[in-house]
Design an enzyme around this catalytic site. Structure first.
Site: not given
Ligand SMILES: [Zn+2]
Length: 465
Positions: A295, A283, A428, A329-330, A357
């Protein structure tokens, strides 16, 4: 660049290996089934090409340095999409295009959290994705520390008017993430005015982890944020001493109107069965902190790299290999559902889908979900990756983006499996930057995806369902 010397060891080994194997007889058991033999030479070339440069890492550096993080609905994500289209075209991929997806636009705004009693202390925090904001003056209340949903329910009466802090040390993501995603509504049901969660990750250096929350339909929406393990420990110590703790939380978080975004697609068209498709991807969106390198910029680049390398080596499999860089995606998953809806008519012709991912650290192999017959085939293909020690096939392949398609059409699903020891330290967080990624490990990830995608797409008989 730290392990550049690795090239000197790896490449001669592979070349030796191939020469050795080609001298073997066709039916030698140690070399696996006869159908696998013709794939030894192209696999060695794919691996050699991936490991022969730092192309993947360099491309990720360009994405993350010049565009940065890419939250859904931001101009940065749109720039990344346009950049990917231009670069895929320059790589010579075929059928390069975007597919429109409307995505939610959540805006963080300014935010802060501070302890105001017993002494002023500014906490390092990140509002949770999809959270509502606070009034401009903030929400100020006494803190109730809990360690489980059961403890919260048992103390329901004391949660009213409080800021509930879920202080649950990280075990696994699956176990701990529920306090981030479901905690705010659980607290709100008992009358809490805001919710804090200990960052979902192993204790780092006072690093906060954001991530999405899901409000339940039957509870008021209260603002919610993650604080660091260190600040969580401080609250914990004071609560244990029965010290009254008052915290003020300020968040400008809000939703704006949905924005236009897109999935990016590129292909190597199959030479015999172009309608049958192997999908690889990651993503392209990220959270709005760090640069979304692990990520999931890395996942996008290593899956895309599989096609670039095939093109460069002029390896065209029987079936089409398609890279998809999913959007959103997030904080919505709309790229994955849009892909399923846009491609519903051809899902039955999807032979396999692979998502990366979980970071692009040292690859160990793939996770796979599919029939036993398909698993046997995948295990045989994985032996082609033993030279880079990426030959494990574990249960449970898949991913959030390919999930909707995989579930609808029962498509065999893979995930790239890597050494997972570092992922949740930076996941994140503002620390998700490319310096955590090793160019040689990333090249090995690209090699793993390239070999899997190429061989599955080229098998004389389609991978069993
Ligand atoms: Zn991810």
């Amino acid at each position: 660049m730290r392990r550049r010397a690795g090239f000197a060891i790896a490449i001669p080994f592979l070349v030796l290996n191939v020469t050795h194997l080609q001298a073997q007889s066709v039916h030698a058991d140690t070399n696996g089934p006869a159908w696998l033999l013709p794939y030894r030479e192209p696999s060695a070339r794919l691996i050699g090409e991936a490991l022969g440069s730092t192309f993947a890492w360099d491309r990720l550096a360009v994405l993350t340095d010049t565009i940065g993080h890419r939250l859904s609905g931001t101009p940065a994500l749109e720039r990344a999409i346009q950049w990917a289209v231009a670069e895929m075209t320059r790589d010579g991929l075929e059928n390069v295009h975007t597919e429109r997806v409307m995505v939610p636009r959540w805006v963080r705004g300014n935010e802060s959290a501070e302890i105001v009693e017993p002494a002023r202390h500014s906490m390092v925090m990140l509002g949770l994705g999809n959270s509502v904001g606070t009034p401009p003056e903030g929400v100020q209340a006494e803190v109730l520390v809990v360690h489980s949903f059961e403890e919260l329910d048992a103390q329901a009466a004391s949660a009213r008017g409080r800021i509930v802090f879920f202080n649950v040390p990280f075990t696994t993501y699956g176990e701990t993430v529920r306090f981030r995603s479901a905690g705010p509504s659980r607290a709100a049901r008992h009358g809490a005015v805001a919710s804090l969660v200990r960052s979902v990750g192993p204790a780092g250096l006072r690093t906060p982890h954001t991530g999405g929350l899901q409000y339940a339909g039957d509870a008021p929406k209260i603002p919610a944020a993650a604080i660091t393990a260190e600040d969580g420990d401080r609250l914990q110590r004071m609560a244990a001493r029965k010290t009254k703790i008052v915290v003020r939380l300020r968040m400008e978080a809000r939703f704006e109107a949905d924005a236009e975004s897109a999935n990016v697609i590129g292909e190597i068209r199959g030479r015999e069965f172009p309608d049958e498709i192997v999908v690889v991807g990651g993503h392209l969106d990220s959270w709005d902190v760090g640069t979304g390198a692990t990520d999931d910029g890395g996942g996008c680049i290593v899956t895309w790299e599989a096609l670039r390398i095939m093109k460069k080596l002029n390896l065209r499999p029987r079936r089409t290999v398609r890279v998809v860089l999913f959007t959103n995606e997030e904080n919505g998953g709309r790229g994955g559902t849009a892909y399923r809806d846009t491609h519903r008519d051809e899902l039955a012709k999807h032979v396999m889908m692979l998502e990366s991912d979980g970071g692009v650290f040292r690859p160990v192999g793939v996770g796979f979900t599919g029939s036993d017959a398909a698993r046997d085939t995948v295990k045989a293909i994985a032996t082609l990756l033993s030279g880079i020690a990426a030959d494990q096939v574990s249960p449970g392949g898949g991913g959030a983006d390919i999930g909707p398609s995989v579930q609808e059409a029962h498509i065999p699903a893979m995930s790239l499996d890597v050494d997972g020891s570092k992922y949740f330290l930076i996941h994140h967080t503002p620390a998700d930057t490319i310096d955590k990624i090793d160019p040689v490990e990333m090249a090995k990830c690209a090699a793993t995806v390239a070999v899997m995608a190429f061989v599955v797409a080229d098998l004389p008989q389609r991978l069993a369902r």
